[in-house]
Scaffold this active site. Structure first.
Site, PDB file in Angstrom:
ATOM      1  N   GLU A 173       0.849  -1.196   0.000  1.00 17.73           N
ATOM      2  CA  GLU A 173       0.000   0.000   0.000  1.00 17.73           C
ATOM      3  C   GLU A 173       0.883   1.243   0.000  1.00 17.73           C
ATOM      4  O   GLU A 173       1.119   1.840  -1.026  1.00 17.73           O
ATOM      5  CB  GLU A 173      -0.935  -0.017   1.211  1.00 17.73           C
ATOM      6  CG  GLU A 173      -2.026   1.018   1.140  1.00 17.73           C
ATOM      7  CD  GLU A 173      -3.137   0.757   2.139  1.00 17.73           C
ATOM      8  OE1 GLU A 173      -3.996   1.616   2.259  1.00 17.73           O
ATOM      9  OE2 GLU A 173      -3.119  -0.310   2.801  1.00 17.73           O
TER      10      GLU A 173
ATOM     11  N   GLU B 200      -2.168   0.322  13.531  1.00 19.06           N
ATOM     12  CA  GLU B 200      -3.347   0.695  12.749  1.00 19.06           C
ATOM     13  C   GLU B 200      -4.632   0.422  13.518  1.00 19.06           C
ATOM     14  O   GLU B 200      -5.593   1.197  13.456  1.00 19.06           O
ATOM     15  CB  GLU B 200      -3.358  -0.087  11.441  1.00 19.06           C
ATOM     16  CG  GLU B 200      -4.525   0.236  10.523  1.00 19.06           C
ATOM     17  CD  GLU B 200      -4.401  -0.440   9.170  1.00 19.06           C
ATOM     18  OE1 GLU B 200      -5.091  -0.021   8.228  1.00 19.06           O
ATOM     19  OE2 GLU B 200      -3.599  -1.405   9.061  1.00 19.06           O
TER      20      GLU B 200
END
Length: 968
Positions: free
Chosen positions: A457, A740
């Site tokens: 990502e 996260e």
């Protein structure tokens, strides 16, 4: 007095940077003066400052935050400048000579884009050109860019220390080139220039939303000009053209996600040196760059190896793997001293965490994150050219020689940002939390503010960037970094009718103006267009970023307006896709990504925020009509939000923590009902056992909303939770960066999932802004941005013996710290830099009892003493009006009483059924505290669990247990 931190456009001695105009800044320090009486700027065309082209004269009008030079800038030109400052105590100082040098600006390119003639566009090339200079060289510059990434060599030596050039930006809108001073690299006579090309952001597998291949070009390409000024004044230009030659390089393959494969046996020794025989090298051809944007002066700060780390351990895992532990989740690569026989292939695999004490990388998803190297048999130091990794652990394979830990060095790589802020407290876990957020910023500020640096990502998610921008600007000088990122934001908006993309650059061909998960237009994410420039202006005091981004800010707000108008013009934002309170814990699906707060409220709250910022920006820039229009619109949105989501008495229609947080922090309710909203938030927190349930929108403002509304007690209780979900839970679990998810790692050490689970994701690190602002008390203000004037308002708490922060602000060093002495005295230390002033609020203080107020203007302000502070250092001490020492009572949360062995034993003896309820056997939730339950004494729960217990006696026993504080 001395003058330091001299910068042009917030960069030290910038070479070849894009600048419509040059703005300089500086810091005056080490002076007995309080105020600047006057300053003088001189600009010259020579370093001896003899050929003066601008002299401001001695004037009181110049600001150290931003002084624009009224000099018309020419291309290829170096300008020199000094500043002299006079203080009000009679001292003065002059700076060293500083410089900035323009690049090509609007001058056209004589060079052409070139590419190898090979049909296979995946073969990585060396590219080179020999040339002769028959006169003495005065100076020389290289102007160069490449697709995807390049490294420049001249006469066999690598030029500069920058890595991963030409960096990551919206290539279909603009392409950056870099400028290098190569005077010392060239020689009279024979020379050669060589370039190594690799894949990267523009070429190769990169992107998201399934659009992962060759986002901007499928060809390696080079554009290069060497501009050489000779002693006789003539100029020679060596250009990339069809006379260059190429050869396959040792790089077999490389991508941002998978890493690099390098075969040293294919190296061509001396390939970039003068005199090298390239007669058997192959031709190049011109490259059609029609799909790329205009080649433009750079904005990106250099990406450098900013620091190095040595491994802490060499591990042999239960699975028999050999693993290096760096002791810190970092971003960059390993530099390795290798002594392997020719043909030996080693492989380094990178991961963030061990599982069952074995190497693990499944949470990187499809990213291989490898460095594969085939040895040429020489004793040498190796490192990748065009790859970087997010990792703490590295698995070593293929080594035939005994592995020695001292042969490995971690190269920590990020943009050339100066760290400006630091926080220290008496609690080592709190200090580690601060460092985790700082390391998250380092790892994710690699040219673009990315969400994560390790998996497949690594994108510039605009929501993450927006919520962290305040913390980022306390921690580091972010001005120039954000100037570049916001340029990309605006370039993407031009493709999308003003809509802001979810990721910038998008690296996607799916560009349009319709709101969607893949495209953009989501609240909090798109609002980076307004919030980030405003935060940068607030912290650094230079309105140039507002001028640069004004059309971008306006385009974003107008895009939202159109969404509202298409939905009925209700002055609300209720249409389109929104991520909402992403990853909150109160969503409809346990473990899901969507939070439980209505997106209509959140989007409308951000509509109000961005419109208000735009109005204030317009006023600052002199756009009076816009200021009035958007100011009125902001108030209309606020009124519509109140009508739609709140009763007249302040009760929210949405009973989530985040709904109440945004109501308070975004000023969505009238002053007379703020207390009601605060109390309702407190009730929600107690229902959750003083644990947060917030996600990406609510978390950054949760503790600030409490402290700013007079309830730092609750903010601290949230902050100091140690079990899931909390900030300190991560620290307890050994995290060295921010996760996260709140439960990225479970209490048993197992990773909670692999689909979307980064262990280096800075968004929740935004709690650090509360630590700066509320714990330590340093607050910039809009009326005097750049800390020209600021507020010191610390909040003291009994679980800390001291807390202190330092910020090298745009005005100079600011310090604010408090210490609880053994005798109960509270000591507060403050430093205010030269030509700045502060208003300090001393907590729980009596004006008559405070020592250190002599000669200062001070007054009683409720339970605080308000002090006006000019530049200087101050120490205040007094006995506070309340006791900060922590005590266990029946009002302490049951969760804390049950995890503390001494208090748990007291509860076992006094309230045996309580432990049964705590185990979940009784089928109902525990109250927040015994005291809270006692307030509802007729309840079944109270009667059953507490019976005839003597709560007064219980309280006395609890208070007798000493509270142990962690200390350094």
């Amino acid at each position: 007095m001395k003058i330091t931190s001299c910068k042009t456009n917030h960069i030290v001695n910038p070479l070849g940077y894009g600048m419509e105009q040059a703005t300089i800044s500086w810091i005056a320090e080490d002076t007995s003066s309080k105020k600047q009486l006057a300053a003088q700027i001189i600009v010259s065309q020579d370093a001896e400052m003899k050929t003066v082209i601008y002299d401001s004269g001695k004037t009181p009008e110049l600001s150290s935050l931003a002084a624009e030079l009224p000099v018309k800038l020419a291309p290829y030109t170096r300008y020199y400048w000094t500043v002299r400052v006079w203080g009000d105590d009679g001292d003065e100082a002059v700076s060293d000579v500083n410089w900035f040098e323009t690049g090509k600006r609007e001058d056209g390119w004589q060079a052409n884009w070139i590419t190898p003639e090979w049909e296979d566009k995946n073969i990585h090339p060396y590219m080179r050109k020999s040339f002769h200079i028959n006169k003495k060289i005065k100076s020389a510059r290289a102007y160069i860019t490449g697709m995807g990434l390049y490294e420049l060599e001249i006469n066999g030596t690598r030029v500069g220390q920058e890595r991963l050039t030409p960096y990551c930006n919206t290539y279909d809108a603009w392409v950056q080139y870099q400028t290098y001073d190569v005077t010392e690299s060239l020689q009279e006579g024979n020379n050669a220039v060589g370039v190594l090309l690799g894949n990267g952001w523009a070429k190769g597998r990169f992107g998201t939303f399934g659009d992962l291949n060759t986002p901007y070009t499928d060809s390696f390409a080079l554009l290069c000009e060497l501009r050489i000024t000779l002693e006789d004044g003539s100029v020679e230009v060596i250009c990339s053209d069809s006379d260059w030659k190429c050869k396959p390089s040792p790089i077999i393959d490389d991508t941002i996600y998978n890493g690099e494969i390098y075969d040293a046996t294919r190296e061509i020794q001396g390939w970039s040196k003068a005199g090298f025989d390239d007669s058997d090298w192959e031709k190049v051809r011109e490259f059609d760059a029609a799909g790329l944007g205009k080649v433009t002066d750079r904005l990106s700060l250099p990406v450098l190896v900013k620091e190095t780390l040595k491994p802490v351990e060499l591990i042999r895992t239960p699975a028999g793997e050999l693993v290096i532990d760096m002791g810190q989740n970092m971003v960059g690569w390993l530099r390795i001293h290798i002594r392997e026989p020719k043909g030996t292939q080693i492989k380094i695999s990178h991961g963030e965490v061990l599982q069952d004490d074995n190497f693990y990388r499944d949470n990187l998803r499809e990213a291989k994150a490898e460095y594969i190297y085939t040895s040429d048999g020489t004793d040498r130091v190796i490192e990748p050219h065009f790859a970087f990794y997010g990792f703490r652990y590295a698995k070593l394979e293929g080594f035939t020689e005994p592995v020695q830990i001292e042969d490995f060095t971690g190269c920590v790589v990020y943009s050339d940002l100066e760290q400006t802020g630091e926080i220290e407290t008496s609690d080592p876990y709190v200090n580690r939390l601060f460092l985790n957020a700082l390391w998250g910023q380092k790892g994710n500020f690699l040219d673009v503010p990315t969400d994560c640096p390790q998996r497949d990502e690594r994108m510039g998610w605009t929501g993450d960037a927006q919520v962290f921008s305040g913390t980022a600007s306390f921690n580091m000088d972010t001005y120039a970094f954000y100037v570049k990122f916001m340029q990309d934001v605006y370039e993407e908006q031009k493709f999308c009718d003003g809509m802001v993309a979810s990721t910038v650059p998008t690296f996607s061909k799916m560009k349009g103006s319709e709101s969607s998960f893949a495209g953009g237009g989501a609240c909090a994410w798109g609002d980076c267009a307004t919030v980030i420039p405003w935060e940068v202006y607030l912290h650094f005091g230079d309105k140039a970023i507002l001028e640069r981004q004004y059309e971008s800010m306006k385009a974003w707000v107008d895009w939202i307006r159109r969404q509202d108008q298409q939905s009925g013009d209700h002055k609300l934002w209720t249409a389109g896709f929104h991520f909402g309170d992403w990853l909150a814990l109160d969503g409809p699906i346990e473990g899901g990504v969507m939070g439980g707060t209505d997106n209509g409220l959140l989007a409308s709250a951000y509509y109000r925020l961005s419109t208000n910022i735009l109005s204030k920006t317009a006023k600052i820039l002199g756009h009076t009509e816009d200021a009035a229009f958007y100011g009125a619109l902001s108030e209309q949105i606020k009124s519509a939000i109140q009508d739609e989501f709140f009763t007249k008495n302040g009760r929210s229609a949405i009973q989530t923590q985040t709904a109440h947080v945004v109501a308070l922090h975004f000023d969505l309710v009238q002053p007379e009902v703020r207390d009601r909203v605060l109390k309702d938030l407190q009730v929600l927190l107690k229902k959750s056992g003083m644990h947060l349930k917030t996600g990406f929108i609510g978390t950054p403002y949760l503790c600030r909303a409490l402290s700013d509304n007079g309830d730092s007690e609750s903010a601290y209780k949230l902050f100091f939770q140690e079990d899931y979900p909390s900030w300190l839970y991560e620290v307890m679990m050994g995290a060295t960066t921010i996760w996260e998810r709140w439960n990225s790692i479970m209490p048993d050490g197992k990773i909670s999932g692999t689909g979307m689970n980064s262990l280096n994701h800075y968004a929740y690190g935004s709690i650090v802004e509360w630590m700066y602002r509320n714990m330590c008390g340093i607050n910039p203000i809009e009326e005097a941005p750049g800390f020209r004037k600021f507020i010191i308002k610390p909040s003291v708490y009994g679980k800390l013996n001291y807390a202190k922060a330092k910020i090298k602000s745009a005005m100079g060093m600011i310090e604010s710290g408090w210490t609880r002495e053994e005798d109960g005295t509270l000591t507060i230390n403050i430093a205010v830099p030269f030509h700045a002033e502060a208003v300090a609020y001393l907590p729980d203080a009596d004006l008559l009892a405070v020592k250190g107020l002599e000669g200062l203007s001070a007054s009683q302000d409720k339970d605080k003493v308000k002090v006006e502070l000019p530049a200087g250092r101050y120490t205040f001490s007094y006995l506070p009006s309340r006791d900060y020492d922590m005590k266990y009572t029946i009002e302490t949360s049951l969760q804390e009483l049950l995890v503390t062995p001494e208090t748990r034993k007291i509860l076992e003896d006094a309230l045996p059924l309580l432990l049964q309820a705590a185990s979940g056997d009784m089928g109902f939730e525990l109250p927040y505290s015994i005291g809270e339950a006692a307030q509802n004494a007729d309840s079944f729960m109270f009667g059953m669990m507490f019976g005839e217990a003597d709560l007064n006696l219980l309280n006395e026993k609890l208070m007798a247990v000493p509270v142990k504080l962690r200390t350094l």
